[in-house]
Design a protein around this motif. Structure first.
Motif, short mmCIF file in Angstrom:
data_model
loop_
_atom_site.label_atom_id
_atom_site.label_comp_id
_atom_site.label_asym_id
_atom_site.label_seq_id
_atom_site.Cartn_x
_atom_site.Cartn_y
_atom_site.Cartn_z
N PHE A 30 1.90 -4.75 8.47
CA PHE A 30 3.56 -5.34 7.84
C PHE A 30 2.51 -6.84 7.50
N PHE A 31 2.05 -7.29 7.69
CA PHE A 31 1.41 -8.45 7.15
C PHE A 31 0.40 -8.02 6.14
N LEU A 33 0.67 -5.32 4.09
CA LEU A 33 1.30 -4.77 3.40
C LEU A 33 1.86 -6.18 2.69
N LEU A 34 2.34 -7.01 2.69
CA LEU A 34 3.35 -8.38 2.19
C LEU A 34 1.97 -8.41 1.05
N HIS A 36 -0.63 -6.07 -0.43
CA HIS A 36 -0.68 -5.56 -0.68
C HIS A 36 0.04 -5.55 -1.69
N VAL A 37 0.92 -6.04 -1.92
CA VAL A 37 2.67 -5.45 -2.58
C VAL A 37 1.68 -6.68 -3.84
N LEU A 38 1.66 -7.88 -3.44
CA LEU A 38 1.49 -9.05 -3.47
C LEU A 38 0.54 -8.38 -4.50
N VAL B 118 9.47 -9.73 -1.72
CA VAL B 118 7.60 -8.40 -1.48
C VAL B 118 9.05 -6.81 -2.22
N LEU B 121 9.78 -8.03 -6.00
CA LEU B 121 8.72 -7.78 -6.53
C LEU B 121 8.24 -7.07 -7.10
#
Lengths: 126, 148
Positions: A30-31, A33-34, A36-38, B118, B121
């Motif tokens: 999960f962390f 993923l946060l 990686h999207v950024l 997230v 965005l």
């Protein structure tokens, strides 16, 4: 019958440890993923900015991190299939332990296919 | 009322659950997990195992993928399902380990904030992506971009 009382705590062994592993790998993924999207969102800033950010993934330290991430994803996925079978297959609970060892064996097979190629990409003289 | 309930009082069924929210959450974790297995294994294979793996990933690589609606839908679905699946998983963990009401409220507030930022965005990036931005160096762009 168990030869001693199990107490009121969770009974341990494969069932408990796979449950713990599912939580730990889930939080890790999960962390990532946060983040990686950024980092992917930088693609709308400029090609130069995105290439600079995604270029850091080519470093060997990140390469090892990716190997760990893929390992976490694969075991979370295979144990997740086992969970689905435990919940929905009539004999799922009976075979939960053997299914964990099947999931672990599949994990080893997939990682044996993934790791050599990925590590060659990571360390192979770029 | 006395301090102790009347022992002769007839049993009254308490309606303790207001909705089937947790049931739907449980079903969602299993359904989305099965779909995510396919989506994420495919994503990892294409991005890490084809060509030179992680060394192939740059602006032109992603632009090439997002030139087709197939990969846009793939990535959008992956973003939404993974974020809901992961957020629900963390919600469960927070509920299990944060016993103080205030701690639970703060942690879940942060979690839902991160989820919203997230997902919004990521969705905007996929829908507003321009594979051939004006003024960018031509050698960084995918081959289908018109020459400047």
């Amino acid at each position: 019958m168990p030869d001693r009382p199990g107490g009121t705590l969770y009974r341990g062994r494969e069932g408990m440890w796979s449950w713990v592993a599912q939580r730990v790998t889930g939080v890790l993924i999960f962390f990532f993923l946060l983040v990686h999207v950024l980092d992917t969102a930088v693609i709308n800033v400029s090609p130069e900015a995105y290439n600079a950010i995604i270029g850091t993934y080519r470093h060997w330290i990140m390469g090892l991190g990716e190997a760990g991430l893929v390992a976490a994803v694969v075991i979370h996925a295979f144990n997740g299939v086992r969970l689905i079978l435990v919940d929905f297959w009539a004999k799922g609970a009976k075979y939960q332990r053997v299914m964990l060892y099947i999931a672990l064996a599949l994990f080893v097979v997939v990682m044996a296919g993934f790791l050599p190629r990925h590590l060659m990409n990571t360390f192979g003289g770029h | 009322m006395s301090a102790v309930d009347n022992p002769r009082a007839p049993y009254v069924r308490q309606k303790t659950t207001r909705s089937n929210y947790e049931l739907y959450g449980w079903v969602f974790m299993r359904a989305s997990g099965a779909v995510l297995l396919v989506l994420i294994f495919g994503h990892l294979f294409i991005n890490l195992m084809t060509g030179e793996g992680v060394h192939s990933i740059d602006f032109a690589f992603v632009a090439g993928k997002w030139a087709t609606p197939f990969w846009k839908v793939w990535d959008l679905l992956m973003l939404w399902l993974a974020m809901i699946h992961g957020t629900n998983g963390l919600r469960t963990i927070i509920n299990d380990y944060a016993s103080k009401d205030r701690t639970r409220l703060v942690l879940k507030g942060l979690l839902y904030l991160a989820f919203t930022v997230v997902v919004v965005l990521g969705t905007l990036v996929i829908f507003t992506f321009d594979p051939c931005p004006a003024g960018a160096a031509a050698d960084l762009l995918p081959s289908f971009c018109p020459a400047p």
